[in-house]
Each structure stands twice: as structure tokens, then as C-alpha cells.
Design a protein around this motif. Structure first.
Motif, PDB file in Angstrom:
ATOM      1  N   TYR A  51       3.472   3.906   6.304  1.00  0.00           N
ATOM      2  CA  TYR A  51       2.815   2.606   6.276  1.00  0.00           C
ATOM      3  C   TYR A  51       3.698   1.535   6.897  1.00  0.00           C
ATOM      4  N   SER A 106       7.489   7.665   0.726  1.00  0.00           N
ATOM      5  CA  SER A 106       6.030   7.641   0.858  1.00  0.00           C
ATOM      6  C   SER A 106       5.564   6.428   1.655  1.00  0.00           C
ATOM      7  N   LYS A 133       0.828  -1.208   0.000  1.00  0.00           N
ATOM      8  CA  LYS A 133       0.000   0.000   0.000  1.00  0.00           C
ATOM      9  C   LYS A 133       0.859   1.253   0.000  1.00  0.00           C
ATOM     10  N   GLY A 134       1.920   1.252   0.811  1.00  0.00           N
ATOM     11  CA  GLY A 134       2.778   2.425   0.905  1.00  0.00           C
ATOM     12  C   GLY A 134       3.558   2.694  -0.372  1.00  0.00           C
ATOM     13  N   ARG A 164       2.711   1.989  -3.289  1.00  0.00           N
ATOM     14  CA  ARG A 164       1.779   2.424  -4.332  1.00  0.00           C
ATOM     15  C   ARG A 164       1.070   3.728  -3.988  1.00  0.00           C
ATOM     16  N   SER A 165       1.426   4.317  -2.848  1.00  0.00           N
ATOM     17  CA  SER A 165       0.728   5.525  -2.399  1.00  0.00           C
ATOM     18  C   SER A 165       1.067   6.797  -3.181  1.00  0.00           C
ATOM     19  N   GLU A 206       1.025   9.571  -5.877  1.00  0.00           N
ATOM     20  CA  GLU A 206       0.002   9.876  -6.873  1.00  0.00           C
ATOM     21  C   GLU A 206       0.588   9.828  -8.278  1.00  0.00           C
TER      22      GLU A 206
END
Length: 291
Positions: A213, A209, A178-179, A181-182, A184
Motif C-alpha cells: 500500500y 503488510s 489501509k495497509g 490495518r490489512s 487479518e
């Protein structure tokens, strides 16, 4: 005043509510045995006479808070750290497996997350298996891991650490995926306009980024790693460690010993999570961000 109102007061309120319910449960659960003891002794005691005895049983169904505190004090302060009756000694044994399993799980989780983010085949094949692996109860997996590793001559610290690894790597994988891919799309496009290499995009954008996470996942992972180490001690018939303490307490009906070991495990987990939280704050401060 703000700290007292929004941080300290809510915690104290919950603690007082738990203690109130706990004392009621102590009376409710221990009263039948106390009444039976009085009947066998030929005594007719009133409720007010039975009430104090529910808080002073040697092997209560539910120990009173003061009994657990007394047991913790006796097995930490009044015992030498090297004594096999010391909870500090047992906590140290469990902590060694916890930290080793956590270290392996962290490294494995980060590597898998990086591979999943950068490889579509890994994302579609490995990620579902990682999620499915956590649907199997650890209490069922642990004996198999211990038996298989013992059959090939591996025993001691490593099997317990691998059980901790099995539990701890999962939140790290999920959090890091998740992190990573965070960022933008506009940030990634900007890096592409700079003609940045994939390694530069990773270290300058994706990794910073993902740190928030990562540390959130580490807090979960280190606590669950402790659970894995305790569970790993149960099928081995270990004589040292918090799991062994729980096991011996269940053998001999020593509920006070069991609850004291549980409280010690909770305290160790709280300390470990706090250490990760301090590291999180330090890293964010170093990066120039607010915690």
C-alpha cells in the motif's frame, strides 16, 4: 508475443488514436485564424491550401505534435543545461521543490497513519480533517501559503515544498492506514498467542503488510507533489521552474512553449513514478515476494 499483445500493442493503439484526434483538433482549432489571415491578405485559398498552414502557425491555438517536439529538442538538446532557456534547467528547479515536499509529505503521512491506527482519538478526530483538507483547491491555498510565509521571512524553496507536502501526504496517510490495518484478525491473534509486544506486532506484521500500500501511495504522491511544486511557482511570479515557464508562456501567448513545458512535466513525473516502481520491485524481491 505475450508482451507484444498485452502490453505494447494496447499502448500503441491508444497513442495512435490520440495522435489521430490531435491532428483533427489542430485543423479544427487553427483553421479560423488561418482563414482570417488569408482574408486580410486578400487571398482566396481552398481548404487544401489552408490545411498545411494550420500545422505551421507561430502561435497556434493548439500546437501540432511536431511543433512541440521541435520546441522540446531546442530547449533541451540545443541549450546548455545552465541556460535559463533550457527546460532541463527549469525542470531541475521544480524537481528540487518536488523532492523536498515529497520527503516531508512521506514522513508526515507515515507518522500520521501510525498514530491513527494506534490511537482511537486520532482516528476519530484527525482523519476527518485530513480528508476535508483535500476538498480545498490547491490553486486557492497556494497564494495564501506563499503570502503568509513571505510575511514571516520564509521564501524560496520551502514554501513551494510545503505546497507539495500539502498534496502528497494525503494519499500516503490513506494508503498506510489501509495497509497497517490489512493484517487479518487471525494473524493478530497469532501474534498475541506469541505474547508479542506492540512494537513487534508493528514491525513484524503490520509494517510488512503495509509496504504494498505504501509504494502504491508513493507513486501517486510523487506525481502529485510535482503538480504542487508547479502550482507553487505560479503565485510567486517565479522566473525559474516549469511553473514559471508556463506563466511566461501564457503572458506572451506562446502556446508551443506552454505545451512543451507540460510535456516536460509529464516526462519528469513518469521518471519519478518509474523510480518508485523500481524501488517497489526491489523491496518485494528482497522480502521474497513476487512483484
Amino acid at each position: 508475443m505475450t508482451t507484444l499483445r498485452y502490453r505494447i500493442l494496447p499502448v500503441l493503439t491508444i497513442l495512435l488514436a490520440i495522435l489521430f484526434i490531435w491532428h483533427i483538433a489542430v485543423v479544427y482549432l487553427n483553421l479560423p485564424f488561418t482563414r482570417d489571415q488569408a482574408a486580410r491578405a486578400g487571398q482566396q485559398l481552398t481548404f487544401s491550401e489552408l490545411l498545411p498552414q494550420t500545422f505551421a502557425q507561430e502561435r497556434p491555438v493548439l500546437p501540432a505534435p511536431h511543433q512541440i517536439i521541435a520546441e522540446l529538442w531546442d530547449t533541451t538538446v540545443n541549450k546548455a543545461i545552465t541556460s535559463k532557456r533550457s527546460l532541463v534547467y527549469h525542470a531541475g528547479i521544480t524537481l528540487s521543490a518536488t523532492l523536498l515536499g515529497f520527503a516531508i509529505g512521506t514522513a508526515l503521512g507515515i507518522l500520521l497513519a501510525v498514530a491513527i491506527v494506534h490511537n482511537r482519538a486520532m482516528d476519530r478526530s484527525v482523519m476527518p480533517w485530513i480528508i476535508a483538507s483535500q476538498t480545498i483547491p490547491i490553486i486557492a491555498v497556494a497564494p495564501m501559503i506563499i503570502v503568509v510565509l513571505n510575511s514571516i521571512g520564509i521564501s524560496g524553496l520551502l514554501p513551494k515544498a510545503l505546497i507539495s507536502t500539502y498534496l502528497s501526504f494525503f494519499p500516503i496517510v490513506v494508503g498506510m492506514v489501509k495497509g497497517l490495518r490489512s493484517p487479518e484478525s487471525i494473524q493478530l491473534d497469532l501474534m498475541h498467542t506469541y505474547h508479542a509486544a506492540p512494537s513487534q506486532i508493528f514491525w513484524k506484521l503490520r509494517w510488512p503488510s503495509a509496504l504494498r500500500y505504501l509504494f502504491t501511495s508513493l507513486k501517486i504522491a510523487i506525481a502529485i507533489s510535482l503538480v504542487g511544486a508547479i502550482v507553487g511557482e505560479l503565485p510567486t511570479g517565479a522566473v525559474a521552474g516549469l511553473g514559471a515557464r508556463l506563466l511566461s508562456g501564457s503572458y506572451y501567448g506562446q502556446t508551443v512553449q506552454i505545451w512543451a513545458a507540460l510535456f516536460m512535466a509529464a516526462a519528469v513525473a513518469a521518471i519519478l513514478v518509474s523510480i518508485v516502481g523500481i524501488a517497489h520491485t526491489a523491496v518485494l524481491k528482497r522480502m521474497g515476494e513476487r512483484p
